[in-house]
Scaffold this motif. Structure first.
Motif, PDB file in Angstrom:
ATOM      1  N   THR A 160       0.827  -1.211   0.000  1.00  0.00           N
ATOM      2  CA  THR A 160       0.000   0.000   0.000  1.00  0.00           C
ATOM      3  C   THR A 160       0.865   1.266   0.000  1.00  0.00           C
ATOM      4  OG1 THR A 160      -0.107  -0.164   2.408  1.00  0.00           O
ATOM      5  CG2 THR A 160      -1.966  -1.040   1.184  1.00  0.00           C
ATOM      6  N   GLN A 161       2.094   1.153   0.498  1.00  0.00           N
ATOM      7  CA  GLN A 161       2.987   2.313   0.467  1.00  0.00           C
ATOM      8  C   GLN A 161       3.398   2.624  -0.972  1.00  0.00           C
ATOM      9  OE1 GLN A 161       4.453   4.485   2.987  1.00  0.00           O
ATOM     10  NE2 GLN A 161       2.536   3.814   3.878  1.00  0.00           N
ATOM     11  N   ASP A 167       1.616   1.805  -3.581  1.00  0.00           N
ATOM     12  CA  ASP A 167       0.393   2.315  -4.206  1.00  0.00           C
ATOM     13  C   ASP A 167       0.238   3.809  -3.943  1.00  0.00           C
ATOM     14  OD1 ASP A 167      -0.292  -0.107  -5.201  1.00  0.00           O
ATOM     15  OD2 ASP A 167      -1.804  -0.581  -3.687  1.00  0.00           O
ATOM     16  N   ALA A 168       0.429   4.193  -2.671  1.00  0.00           N
ATOM     17  CA  ALA A 168       0.257   5.602  -2.314  1.00  0.00           C
ATOM     18  C   ALA A 168       1.280   6.466  -3.045  1.00  0.00           C
ATOM     19  CB  ALA A 168       0.392   5.782  -0.808  1.00  0.00           C
ATOM     20  N   ALA A 169       2.510   5.966  -3.150  1.00  0.00           N
ATOM     21  CA  ALA A 169       3.557   6.732  -3.827  1.00  0.00           C
ATOM     22  C   ALA A 169       3.224   6.892  -5.313  1.00  0.00           C
ATOM     23  CB  ALA A 169       4.910   6.042  -3.655  1.00  0.00           C
ATOM     24  N   LEU A 170       2.738   5.809  -5.940  1.00  0.00           N
ATOM     25  CA  LEU A 170       2.351   5.896  -7.346  1.00  0.00           C
ATOM     26  C   LEU A 170       1.169   6.845  -7.496  1.00  0.00           C
ATOM     27  CD1 LEU A 170       2.549   2.149  -8.459  1.00  0.00           C
ATOM     28  CD2 LEU A 170       4.235   3.946  -8.841  1.00  0.00           C
ATOM     29  N   ALA A 171       0.236   6.772  -6.555  1.00  0.00           N
ATOM     30  CA  ALA A 171      -0.981   7.582  -6.655  1.00  0.00           C
ATOM     31  C   ALA A 171      -0.671   9.076  -6.582  1.00  0.00           C
ATOM     32  CB  ALA A 171      -1.973   7.201  -5.550  1.00  0.00           C
ATOM     33  N   VAL A 172       0.389   9.473  -5.859  1.00  0.00           N
ATOM     34  CA  VAL A 172       0.716  10.905  -5.842  1.00  0.00           C
ATOM     35  C   VAL A 172       1.560  11.302  -7.050  1.00  0.00           C
ATOM     36  CG1 VAL A 172       0.525  11.159  -3.342  1.00  0.00           C
ATOM     37  CG2 VAL A 172       2.776  10.711  -4.356  1.00  0.00           C
ATOM     38  N   GLN A 210      11.085   6.351  -8.311  1.00  0.00           N
ATOM     39  CA  GLN A 210      10.946   7.361  -7.261  1.00  0.00           C
ATOM     40  C   GLN A 210      10.258   6.788  -6.029  1.00  0.00           C
ATOM     41  OE1 GLN A 210       8.847  10.340  -9.569  1.00  0.00           O
ATOM     42  NE2 GLN A 210      10.624  11.701  -9.549  1.00  0.00           N
ATOM     43  N   HIS A 240      12.127   7.125  -2.563  1.00  0.00           N
ATOM     44  CA  HIS A 240      11.670   8.078  -1.544  1.00  0.00           C
ATOM     45  C   HIS A 240      10.739   7.459  -0.517  1.00  0.00           C
ATOM     46  CE1 HIS A 240      13.468  11.450  -3.618  1.00  0.00           C
ATOM     47  NE2 HIS A 240      12.920  11.027  -4.745  1.00  0.00           N
ATOM     48  N   VAL A 241      10.108   6.349  -0.862  1.00  0.00           N
ATOM     49  CA  VAL A 241       9.098   5.807   0.052  1.00  0.00           C
ATOM     50  C   VAL A 241       9.493   4.428   0.596  1.00  0.00           C
ATOM     51  CG1 VAL A 241       6.700   5.035   0.246  1.00  0.00           C
ATOM     52  CG2 VAL A 241       7.245   7.144  -0.984  1.00  0.00           C
ATOM     53  N   PRO A 280      13.673   4.164   2.265  1.00  0.00           N
ATOM     54  CA  PRO A 280      13.907   4.768   3.581  1.00  0.00           C
ATOM     55  C   PRO A 280      13.267   3.963   4.713  1.00  0.00           C
ATOM     56  CG  PRO A 280      13.200   6.436   2.017  1.00  0.00           C
ATOM     57  CD  PRO A 280      13.056   5.109   1.333  1.00  0.00           C
ATOM     58  N   GLN A 281      12.074   3.436   4.453  1.00  0.00           N
ATOM     59  CA  GLN A 281      11.411   2.645   5.499  1.00  0.00           C
ATOM     60  C   GLN A 281      12.087   1.297   5.675  1.00  0.00           C
ATOM     61  OE1 GLN A 281       7.015   2.755   5.587  1.00  0.00           O
ATOM     62  NE2 GLN A 281       7.152   4.026   3.770  1.00  0.00           N
ATOM     63  N   ARG A 324      15.469   1.686   7.552  1.00  0.00           N
ATOM     64  CA  ARG A 324      15.221   1.938   8.964  1.00  0.00           C
ATOM     65  C   ARG A 324      14.924   0.630   9.710  1.00  0.00           C
ATOM     66  NH1 ARG A 324      12.486   7.391  10.521  1.00  0.00           N
ATOM     67  NH2 ARG A 324      13.677   7.806   8.644  1.00  0.00           N
ATOM     68  N   ASN A 336       8.908   3.361  19.039  1.00  0.00           N
ATOM     69  CA  ASN A 336       8.201   3.971  17.906  1.00  0.00           C
ATOM     70  C   ASN A 336       7.087   3.080  17.378  1.00  0.00           C
ATOM     71  OD1 ASN A 336       9.733   6.207  18.079  1.00  0.00           O
ATOM     72  ND2 ASN A 336      11.119   5.670  16.408  1.00  0.00           N
ATOM     73  N   ASP A 370      -7.370   4.714 -11.444  1.00  0.00           N
ATOM     74  CA  ASP A 370      -6.075   5.335 -11.149  1.00  0.00           C
ATOM     75  C   ASP A 370      -4.910   4.499 -11.701  1.00  0.00           C
ATOM     76  OD1 ASP A 370      -4.886   7.627 -10.117  1.00  0.00           O
ATOM     77  OD2 ASP A 370      -4.279   6.607  -8.280  1.00  0.00           O
ATOM     78  N   LEU A 391      -3.849   1.729 -10.831  1.00  0.00           N
ATOM     79  CA  LEU A 391      -3.104   0.942  -9.843  1.00  0.00           C
ATOM     80  C   LEU A 391      -3.350  -0.538 -10.074  1.00  0.00           C
ATOM     81  CD1 LEU A 391      -3.832   3.111  -6.668  1.00  0.00           C
ATOM     82  CD2 LEU A 391      -1.663   2.939  -7.907  1.00  0.00           C
ATOM     83  N   ARG A 433      -1.733   9.327 -13.519  1.00  0.00           N
ATOM     84  CA  ARG A 433      -1.916   9.393 -12.062  1.00  0.00           C
ATOM     85  C   ARG A 433      -1.671  10.797 -11.530  1.00  0.00           C
ATOM     86  NH1 ARG A 433       1.580   4.819 -11.793  1.00  0.00           N
ATOM     87  NH2 ARG A 433       0.379   2.941 -12.232  1.00  0.00           N
ATOM     88  N   PHE A 440      -6.928   6.755   0.106  1.00  0.00           N
ATOM     89  CA  PHE A 440      -7.116   5.361   0.472  1.00  0.00           C
ATOM     90  C   PHE A 440      -7.915   5.228   1.767  1.00  0.00           C
ATOM     91  CE2 PHE A 440      -3.322   5.725  -2.040  1.00  0.00           C
ATOM     92  CZ  PHE A 440      -3.344   4.624  -2.873  1.00  0.00           C
ATOM     93  N   ASN A 495      -2.755   5.414   4.196  1.00  0.00           N
ATOM     94  CA  ASN A 495      -1.481   5.140   3.514  1.00  0.00           C
ATOM     95  C   ASN A 495      -0.551   6.343   3.486  1.00  0.00           C
ATOM     96  OD1 ASN A 495      -3.005   2.913   3.003  1.00  0.00           O
ATOM     97  ND2 ASN A 495      -2.522   2.777   0.836  1.00  0.00           N
ATOM     98  N   PHE A 511       2.907   8.331   4.373  1.00  0.00           N
ATOM     99  CA  PHE A 511       4.279   7.835   4.451  1.00  0.00           C
ATOM    100  C   PHE A 511       4.765   8.050   5.884  1.00  0.00           C
ATOM    101  CE2 PHE A 511       3.882   9.698   0.056  1.00  0.00           C
ATOM    102  CZ  PHE A 511       3.529   8.495  -0.527  1.00  0.00           C
ATOM    103  N   HIS A 544       7.479   7.687   7.478  1.00  0.00           N
ATOM    104  CA  HIS A 544       8.824   8.190   7.776  1.00  0.00           C
ATOM    105  C   HIS A 544       8.966   9.674   7.434  1.00  0.00           C
ATOM    106  CE1 HIS A 544       8.630   7.195   3.583  1.00  0.00           C
ATOM    107  NE2 HIS A 544       9.782   7.762   3.343  1.00  0.00           N
ATOM    108  N   ARG A 589      -2.921  15.740   0.537  1.00  0.00           N
ATOM    109  CA  ARG A 589      -1.872  15.184  -0.312  1.00  0.00           C
ATOM    110  C   ARG A 589      -2.395  14.925  -1.718  1.00  0.00           C
ATOM    111  NH1 ARG A 589       0.794   9.432   1.287  1.00  0.00           N
ATOM    112  NH2 ARG A 589      -1.305   8.670   0.828  1.00  0.00           N
TER     113      ARG A 589
END
Lengths: 274, 249
Positions: free
Chosen positions: A174-175, A177-182, A188, A192-193, A196-197, A200, A273, B52, B54, B80, B87, B91, B93, B95, B153
């Motif tokens: 889903t991360q 997906d969210a990155a593609l959706a933006v 990328q 960027h998404v 990094p996670q 960590r 965390n 979208d 996806l 997109r 969502f 979802n 990010f 970090h 966002r």
């Protein structure tokens, strides 16, 4: 009883519990450690062992040279750690990719991981150190330090690649997906998404592998490289006293224990965390 | 005749043996809000994800401003960037700070300068009632606040249309209101919307059109009062009766 009194009673009980816990810890430690010490120090062989492994005199004469030799260990693992971090990441990215164009590279990466994780590190160092110079290839370095370094970097690169790969796999789809959706590209999104996670999350196992590497540097001694362990052996062989080996052990501990504490710290913070 | 912002023609999608979307036709005009209703598993989410890009559809076509976007030759990243997606589970990010969540897409995807992006993001967050939270991490926010960040966002890129996938289903009941308010705001500003929802009263209030999905097909579609108050199809009647019995209307 008033509320205030009850609170005081609770606090008193809590303090008593804490005190009792501390007392038990101290007593049980004293019993266990005291018992072990008594067992060792009263054994019939202890005076000999003390002279052979814990001689202050032998420590004094050998330590400066072993410390000097240990710098080679430090230099080697620092450089190898950097190489391993980069190599492991590249391999992990290749293996995590899906582009069919890279299938052959993915296959090579998979075979590399299997082989270099599966063969004992000491054998790899042996084969690199003696095998590569024997090929007599021009332009290929013959320096045993370099060759041993290659062997260690490749072996640990394979471990670390798998650690990274597990990290990348642990970041939920889903991360992405969210990155593609933006509006990010797949690359990328990874950069960027996901990464990094992932990084960590894998810091604890990465540091764990580094602790392991810092000790395994001693294996390069089989090529005759004079690092701390080899230097200690030279002393031991000429004096029939093993105190220099204990001195070398202390030096390895001096780098691995701080690393372990850093690891504990990061792990504890991660739990807070999460 | 004006070209619809989004148009689906015969969209079909299976996951393995399971047919999830079975010839969906739907058209959404500019400034129009379409509510997708239907039981869980009826295909609402998949429909939005297909729009979208996806999820790749098996058959049919989706058009954005009259251009086909489901042709393999179309740049999906570019499509997109013209659509916003929110969502069910936010979802965000984890970090990144709230402001970085909002600006990542427009900075990396559209090359908006970071100063301008931050200004834009800040203004959006303020509009969502999140001023002063820019530097916080998503996990320091309540679910409702996180979902409003997700709305900001998706809105930051000034999309042609926004796709909202049950944006209140993962929220505690007392947090639903603020998020719905933010969606209402989007509608008032003229954003073209398709939203999947279980909130019938909200669908009635905000949607210009309600489409009822059942087994991957749009069984009934029309004005909210037609579909919700006077459903023609037995399946729609059954669905609404069940919601009514569950106290969800």
């Amino acid at each position: 009883m008033t509320k205030g009194a009850r609170q005081a009673a609770r606090e008193k009980a809590k303090k008593a519990r804490t005190r009792r816990g501390q007392t038990i810890a101290v007593v049980s430690s004293a019993v266990v450690l005291g018992g072990l010490s008594a067992l060792i120090f009263t054994s019939s062989g202890w005076p000999d062992v003390q002279e052979t492994f814990f001689s202050a005199e032998a420590f004094r004469t050998s330590f400066p040279d072993i410390l000097k030799a240990f710098w080679l260990d430090v230099k080697m693992f620092l450089v190898i750690e950097v190489v391993v971090l980069v190599l492991g990441l590249v391999i992990a990215l290749v293996r995590s990719g899906r582009n069919p164009v890279f299938f052959p590279i993915r296959l090579i990466a998979a075979v590399y991981c299997d082989i270099f994780r599966g063969v004992p590190v000491i054998l790899l160092i042996y084969m690199f150190g003696f095998g590569i110079p024997a090929l007599g290839l021009s332009g290929v370095p013959n320096d045993p330090i370099l060759l041993a370094g290659f062997a260690l970097a490749l072996a640990y690169g394979a471990y670390v690649a798998e650690v990274y790969r597990a990290g990348i796999g642990s970041v939920h789809q889903t991360q992405t997906d969210a990155a593609l959706a933006v509006g990010l590209t797949r690359t990328q999104a990874l950069r960027h998404v996901v990464l990094p996670q992932a990084i960590r999350r894998v810091r604890p196992p990465l540091l764990n592998d580094f602790i392991s590497l810092q000790k395994d540097v001693a294996l390069v001694s089989i090529l005759g490289i004079v690092e701390a362990f080899q230097q200690a052996q030279i002393f031991a062989a000429s004096t029939f006293n093993y105190t220099p080996l204990v001195a070398a052990a202390l030096l390895y501990l001096a780098v691995t224990i701080p690393m372990a504490r850093i690891l504990d710290h990061i792990t504890a913070r991660g739990e807070v965390n999460a | 005749m004006t070209v619809p912002v989004l148009e689906l023609k015969g969209v079909t999608k299976s996951f393995g043996e399971r047919l999830v979307l079975d010839g969906i036709d739907l058209s959404v005009d500019e400034h129009e809000a379409v509510a997708l209703i239907g039981a869980s598993g009826s295909g609402k989410s998949t429909l939005l994800r297909c729009v979208d890009l996806l999820v790749e559809i098996d058959d049919g076509d989706v058009f954005l401003d009259g251009e086909v976007i489901t042709d393999p030759s179309v740049d999906e990243v570019d499509v997109r960037r013209r659509l916003g997606f929110v969502f069910q589970a936010f979802n965000l990010f984890p970090h990144m700070s709230v402001i970085d969540n909002v600006t990542l897409g427009i900075v990396r995807g559209q090359g908006v300068g970071s100063t301008e992006a931050v200004d834009r993001g800040r203004a959006l967050l303020e509009k969502c009632g999140l001023e002063g939270r820019e530097k916080d991490r998503p996990d320091e926010l309540s679910g409702g606040q996180q979902q409003r960040v997700a709305l900001a966002r998706a809105f930051a890129a000034e999309p042609r249309a926004m796709l909202l996938d049950e944006v209140t289903s993962a929220l505690d009941p007392e947090l639903v209101g603020d998020v719905l308010e933010a969606v209402r705001e989007l509608k008032l500003e003229g954003m073209t919307l398709i939203f999947a929802t279980h909130e019938m009263s909200f669908a009635r209030e905000v949607a210009d059109k309600v489409a009822f999905l059942h087994s991957g097909r749009i069984i009934e579609a029309g004005k909210p009062e037609e579909v919700l108050d006077d459903p023609k199809e037995p399946e729609t009647q059954k669905f609404l009766r069940r919601l009514l019995a569950g106290g969800r209307i």
